[in-house]
Every structure is written in C-alpha cells, then in structure tokens.
Motif scaffolding. Structure first.
Motif, short mmCIF file in Angstrom:
data_model
loop_
_atom_site.label_atom_id
_atom_site.label_comp_id
_atom_site.label_asym_id
_atom_site.label_seq_id
_atom_site.Cartn_x
_atom_site.Cartn_y
_atom_site.Cartn_z
N PHE A 163 95.56 -53.01 18.40
CA PHE A 163 95.80 -52.78 19.82
C PHE A 163 95.12 -53.89 20.62
CE2 PHE A 163 94.82 -50.94 23.98
CZ PHE A 163 96.08 -50.53 24.37
N ASP A 164 95.91 -54.57 21.45
CA ASP A 164 95.40 -55.69 22.25
C ASP A 164 94.68 -55.13 23.47
OD1 ASP A 164 94.83 -58.03 23.48
OD2 ASP A 164 96.92 -58.64 23.83
N ILE A 165 93.34 -55.09 23.42
CA ILE A 165 92.55 -54.52 24.50
C ILE A 165 92.70 -55.33 25.78
CG2 ILE A 165 90.45 -55.77 23.90
CD1 ILE A 165 90.57 -52.13 25.09
N THR A 166 92.95 -56.64 25.65
CA THR A 166 93.09 -57.47 26.85
C THR A 166 94.36 -57.12 27.63
OG1 THR A 166 94.24 -59.23 25.64
CG2 THR A 166 91.84 -59.36 25.75
N ALA A 167 95.34 -56.50 26.98
CA ALA A 167 96.58 -56.13 27.66
C ALA A 167 96.36 -55.00 28.66
CB ALA A 167 97.65 -55.72 26.64
N MET A 168 95.19 -54.34 28.60
CA MET A 168 94.92 -53.26 29.55
C MET A 168 94.79 -53.80 30.97
SD MET A 168 92.37 -50.68 27.48
CE MET A 168 92.34 -49.44 28.78
N GLN A 169 94.56 -55.09 31.12
CA GLN A 169 94.56 -55.68 32.46
C GLN A 169 95.92 -55.50 33.13
OE1 GLN A 169 92.50 -56.85 34.57
NE2 GLN A 169 93.94 -57.75 36.02
N GLN A 170 96.98 -55.56 32.31
CA GLN A 170 98.33 -55.40 32.85
C GLN A 170 98.83 -53.97 32.69
OE1 GLN A 170 101.12 -58.14 31.16
NE2 GLN A 170 102.80 -57.56 32.53
N TYR A 171 98.49 -53.34 31.56
CA TYR A 171 98.93 -51.96 31.28
C TYR A 171 97.69 -51.10 31.04
CZ TYR A 171 103.29 -54.48 30.42
OH TYR A 171 104.39 -55.28 30.53
N PRO A 172 97.04 -50.65 32.11
CA PRO A 172 95.74 -50.00 31.95
C PRO A 172 95.81 -48.56 31.47
CG PRO A 172 96.39 -49.98 34.24
CD PRO A 172 97.46 -50.74 33.51
N HIS A 173 94.69 -48.10 30.94
CA HIS A 173 94.41 -46.68 30.67
C HIS A 173 95.14 -46.16 29.42
CE1 HIS A 173 92.75 -47.25 34.57
NE2 HIS A 173 93.89 -47.13 35.21
N ILE A 174 94.44 -45.32 28.69
CA ILE A 174 94.93 -44.76 27.42
C ILE A 174 94.78 -43.25 27.46
CG2 ILE A 174 94.52 -44.65 24.92
CD1 ILE A 174 93.45 -47.51 25.08
N GLY A 175 95.80 -42.55 26.98
CA GLY A 175 95.75 -41.10 26.81
C GLY A 175 95.83 -40.74 25.34
N ILE A 176 95.03 -39.77 24.91
CA ILE A 176 95.05 -39.32 23.51
C ILE A 176 95.32 -37.82 23.55
CG2 ILE A 176 93.76 -39.15 21.36
CD1 ILE A 176 92.05 -41.47 22.28
N PHE A 177 96.46 -37.40 22.99
CA PHE A 177 96.90 -36.01 23.07
C PHE A 177 97.12 -35.44 21.67
CE2 PHE A 177 98.91 -38.26 26.76
CZ PHE A 177 98.00 -37.82 27.71
N GLY A 178 96.76 -34.18 21.48
CA GLY A 178 96.99 -33.53 20.20
C GLY A 178 96.29 -32.19 20.14
N GLY A 179 96.86 -31.28 19.39
CA GLY A 179 96.28 -29.95 19.25
C GLY A 179 95.07 -29.94 18.34
N SER A 180 94.48 -28.76 18.20
CA SER A 180 93.30 -28.61 17.35
C SER A 180 93.65 -28.95 15.90
CB SER A 180 92.80 -27.16 17.45
OG SER A 180 91.69 -26.96 16.62
N GLY A 181 92.82 -29.79 15.28
CA GLY A 181 93.04 -30.18 13.89
C GLY A 181 94.07 -31.27 13.69
N SER A 182 94.54 -31.88 14.79
CA SER A 182 95.57 -32.91 14.68
C SER A 182 95.01 -34.29 14.36
CB SER A 182 96.37 -32.99 15.99
OG SER A 182 95.52 -33.43 17.05
#
Length: 614
Positions: A163-182
């Motif tokens: 994952f290109d961390i520098t790309a967050m300047q253009q496409y910011p913010h990350i979401g992590i979604f998943g149920g219990s035990g996922s």
C-alpha cells in the motif's frame, strides 16, 4: 483456454478442458484488435455429464453451451471449466469470441498490482489469485511476507500487496470493516506495524488494552523487524491528561458534555457564565461549588447566617462572598449547576486533569506510534481534546508556511481508532465526532489522516465513511452492513455474496489508489496481542496450576479424615491464598479422588483421603 459465449465490452466467458480457474486470478485475452485486454476471474465453475439442472439460471446458459459445442467440446462427457472474466478497462467494442486466453507474465501486470516498493510502502499481505506469477517476480518483491493459514506459517507464493502510504495525500483516510473474528483487529495490528517501520507519527486510541508490540512472534524471529523505541504506551489519568489552564470555554463545554451526555442549553450557559480564561481546575471547581451553595441557601438564608452572634470574621467574609456570587449568578438554575458539578467531578476522579499531553507530542515529534489507553468513555472525552490540540498545531504550522512565516514545526500524523462507531456515531452528536469529521473533510490539506476500524459500518457517520478513500472489508454477515459497504465501495454483486464466507484474515481492498477492488490475504503479524490466548486454554492452565499448588500443600498432611477438614481448610487458605470452606474442600477432594490423584477410603464411621498406592 478460449473465449466462449456472448461477449460484451465489460465481461467475457472463458472455457478450458485442462485447467481449472482460480477466483481473482488475472488472465490476458489474445484479441489483437483490443490490444490484448486483461481481466480478473470473478466467478468460476466446473461441470461434466453429471451436469445439474437449472443451467439457465447459472453461469452456464444456452448460448454458452452452444458456443462450446461449436468449437468441439463434448458436453456429454468432457469436464469443462468455465470462468467469468471482468475486464480491468472497458473495451471500445466486444471481445472476439473464440480467441485464445493465457496467463500473463509479471511485467505485463506489474503496473496493475504494484504501486510502490517494499521499502517505501506498507507491506500488508499477498494478493490472492497471483500464485501463478510468483516465479516471475522481481527479486525485491520475493520473500516479503509470511502468511498464517490453518494454524501454520507459510512463505509468500504470489505478489505482495504494497500500500502506497504517500498516495494518501491524494486519496486520504482508511476504513477497516469486519465482524467479530474476521481478522479486522489483526489487520489493524499489521497496518500499525508497517506505520512503525516507516516511522510515521501515529496516534492510536486503544479501549481494549490490546495494542502492545513488545512480544514478537517466535516463528518469525530473525525475520521480523524490532519495534523497540518505535512505540510508546500511555494511559489517560496516569501518564497523560488535560492541562485545565489551556482550555477555552468552548473546550470546557465539550469536555463536560462528553462526560455524561449532551448538555442542555442551561448547562452550557452555566459553563459560559462561570468559566474564566486561564482558570485552573481548582479555581473553576471552587467557583462552581460556591455558586451552587449560594443559590441553594438563597439571599434570605445567607443574611440569616450573617446575623448569627458566634460568627467569626473569616466566616462573615465568606458569607459576603457567597452573597455577591448569588447577586451575580443567582439566576442560574441550581439543577444545571449541579449537573455541571457532577460531570466535572467525574472527569477529575478519572485523573483527567492531573497530567498534560506533552508525552504524546514528544512521541509524535520523534516519529513514534503513541498508544493511548483507558476506559472507552474516558478515551472519548480525551480524544476530543488531544486530536483537536494536535490538529490545530499542525494546521497552524501549515497556515504559517502558506503565509510565508516560519512557524513551529509539528509533523503530519495518522489518527487510528478501533470501535470507530463509538467515536463518530451516525445520527448522534458526540464530541469526538466533530473533530473527526473536520479531519475527514479537510485533514488532507494539512497532513492529518484517519484510520478507522469498526464492526458496524452502518453505525459510522456517513460523512466520514464517504471520505474513507481506501476500505479494507473483512468477513461481514449482517445484510445492512453489506448493503452499506456496497454503496460505499465498488464491490460487485459476486464479491458481496462472498463476504459472509471469507476466511479470517482475507479482505477485499477497495481503493481509489488502484481504481478497483483487490482480494488480499493479510500477512502474519510480527507481534501478537496480549489477549490472543484462548480463554479456555487459560482456564485450564490456571486450574491445573492451582490444583498442583494445593495438592502439594495438602500432600504433606495426608492422610486426612473428613473430621479434620476444618483444620485442613484453614491451613490451605493461609498457605495458598484461598477462600474455601469445608464443603468446597470436600468437593475438591472427591474430584481429585475420582481423577486418581488421591485415594478415598470410606468406612461406616469416617472417610479417609490418602496418597495413591504405588
């Protein structure tokens, strides 16, 4: 392998007698007129003469069957493997039916799969379906990750997911979604390890006390990097807190509101009326208490006390001060003053005003990952203050530079929290929500970014969810959450159907950086959580250790008769720090006898517990 059936500009069907297709693998379609387009397998099946009923409702339809027969497939006896391919880029016209299909060489698809280098990016896992490309990888991409599958560690076989961390300047913010035990929390840990490797200042709110990076995985010893001096753990009320004198009236209103629910207008008015600039906690609390006392006693009560004969000069002076306060603030409702008092005392009892945030600022300035631990409600209160303070520091520095001024440097930073729906709930106001929403909408310009993890994306504020340009979607079962994720990502219908059945640690990565969804297996973490032990194994180990300790003590006194149990249990409680009674001891002795650890001999008059013969 060749194209069969009716084709479109977006999808084609491919058939093969010899080769079974892998879901998510990449194939090249040898249509020269379209410059050899590439696509991904999104659905696949195999069938033979024991073909099931209802073909018209499956991947195999009448047109596909006719196409197969025309090009020489024996539908009655051949095993036929079919795959639906979705093209990465829409073709200007449909793909030619009957043209060949082949596996790509790595250099043909590198641009689609790899956006940075292992040294500059976050090495998060392996792209599934790329195992056929493993042998052709560039040397710097080989052996980057180890993966845990079925309880065993295996080396990398396919293309690493970087994952290109520098790309967050253009496409910011990350979401992590998943149920219990996922595998959601596991994936978050891996991401934090990569942020530490890159020395990116990171602020982590940890309500579960599980973000500890001191214990390394023994299986990866010698391979994993060391995180010594790369992270710092602080607890609210012990190492960090809020310097009350730095708070504005607006900050005090926010903090007190976070301590016990939304404030009424009259309670806000109480804070605005009583808080003075540069107030300490003691001065504000004393003023609040004195106003409450003045309003409660009233003018008549205070005058009556002032006329008492045995009044000392000090007491008389205090009553006059109370009368002055009543004259100034007597119109404030007593219930509202008491409500502010209760909330302020709750914050003080949590230790919130005993320290400051200097350790956090120093940690971020040194490029460390700072873990802030505490009870969930305390973290919600504290996060409002600390995120706002740090964001203002970063923003003031950037604004000063924009105006040609020097400014005091404060580094860009990432804010991370699990259970994000508690910090920024949908449809409900909460103090952290305001600052998180501001960063979600404007933080990119100032170098402030968010990584938000939650089991319930439906409960997360919609404005914030929409600003998460990269989403890691782990196993999700609830239909409402799947529907939300369909709206917020480019997950296809086929991928959505797979969400409830994903293995722990498998995730769809929907990212604006890639322009499509990628299926990834998260790598094995270099460290492990203190809560990773199975609780039933823990229970078994504790009971075995206790039994061993008690049997050692009681073994010195065997044989024991049931008439002597009171004396024995007193001795056991003292030696082993227990709180047993006679009935509990007798039950344990009977259990040990049944398990063969001691011998039980009964007679008409007494029961004897003794050592096992031999």
């Amino acid at each position: 392998m060749q194209v069969v059936g009716v084709t479109t500009q977006q999808e084609v069907y491919v058939a093969s007698k010899e080769r079974k297709f892998r879901i998510n693998e990449i194939l090249v379609i040898e249509d020269a007129a379209l410059e050899y387009p590439k696509g991904e397998v999104v659905e696949t099946l195999s069938y033979n003469r024991l073909i099931p009923m209802g073909l018209d409702k499956s991947l195999v339809d009448t047109q596909v069957i006719q196409s197969l027969e025309h090009i020489g497939y024996d539908i009655g006896s051949d095993e036929i493997n079919l795959a639906k391919i979705r093209l990465f880029a829409e073709a200007p016209h449909p793909v030619k039916t009957g043209c060949g299909v082949r596996l790509p060489r790595f250099e043909e698809v590198r641009r689609l799969l790899v956006k940075t280098t292992p040294q500059s990016g976050m090495v998060l896992g392996e792209i599934k379906g790329t195992e056929a490309l493993g042998d052709g990888l560039d040397e710097d991409l080989k052996g980057q990750v180890h993966l845990m599958e079925n309880g065993e560690l295996r080396p990398q076989r396919g293309v690493p997911f970087l994952f290109d961390i520098t790309a967050m300047q253009q496409y910011p913010h990350i979401g992590i979604f998943g149920g219990s035990g996922s595998g959601k929390s596991f994936g978050l840990r891996v991401m934090l390890e990569e942020l530490m490797k890159l020395s990116i200042p990171t602020l982590v709110f940890d309500p579960h006390f599980e973000m500890d990076f001191s214990e390394g995985m023994p299986e990866l010893q010698g391979v994993s990097p060391t995180f010594d001096n790369r992270w710092l753990s602080v607890q609210v009320g012990k190492e960090v807190g809020i310097r009350f004198t730095d708070l504005s009236t607006r900050d005090v209103v926010g903090l007190i509101g976070a301590a016990g629910g939304a404030l009424s207008e009259s309670m806000v008015n109480v804070v605005q009326s009583l808080h003075k600039r540069r107030d300490s906690y003691t001065s504000f609390s004393d003023r609040l208490n004195n106003v409450a006392q003045a309003i409660e006693e009233g003018t008549s009560g205070l005058k009556k006390r002032l006329r008492e004969d045995d009044l000392t000069p000090t007491e008389a002076e205090r009553i006059k001060d109370l009368m002055e306060l009543h004259q100034q603030y007597g119109s404030l409702p007593l219930a509202s003053v008491r409500g502010v008092q209760w909330r302020l005392n709750r914050l003080d009892k949590a230790g919130l005003f005993q320290q400051d945030i200097r350790p956090i600022e120093q940690g971020l300035e040194q490029g460390k990952l700072v873990v802030i631990q505490g009870a969930a409600w305390v973290l919600q209160v504290f996060s409002t203050y600390v995120i706002g303070s740090l964001y203002r520091k970063r923003r003031e520095y950037k604004d000063a530079r924009m105006n040609g001024e020097e400014g005091t440097f404060f580094p860009p930073f990432v804010t991370v929290t699990d259970e994000a729906h508690n910090f920024a709930p949908k449809g409900v106001d909460s103090p952290p929500k305001m600052i998180l929403k501001e960063i979600a909408q404007e933080g990119r310009k100032y170098g402030a970014f968010l990584v938000l993890a939650t089991q319930r994306p439906t409960l997360l504020d919609e404005t914030i969810t929409a600003q998460l340009n990269t989403k890691f979607v782990f196993r999700t079962v609830r239909g409402t959450d799947i529907a939300t994720l369909r709206e917020e990502t480019d997950l296809t219908q086929e991928e959505s159907k797979r969400l409830p059945y994903l293995q722990s640690g498998d995730t769809f990565v929907s990212s604006a950086v890639y322009g499509r969804t990628i299926f990834v297996r998260i790598r094995a973490s270099y460290t492990y959580s203190p809560h990773v032990a199975n609780p039933f194994d823990e229970l078994k180990a504790v009971l075995q250790e206790r039994d061993s300790r008690v049997l050692d003590v009681i073994g010195e006194r065997l044989p024991v008769f049931d008439t002597d149990l009171l004396e024995v249990v007193t001795h056991l409680n003292r030696e082993c720090a227990l709180n047993w009674d006679v009935n509990r001891l007798k039950g344990e002795l009977d259990r040990w006898a049944a398990e063969g650890k001691i011998a039980k001999k009964e007679s008409p008059f007494v029961t004897r517990y003794d050592k096992v013969d031999g």
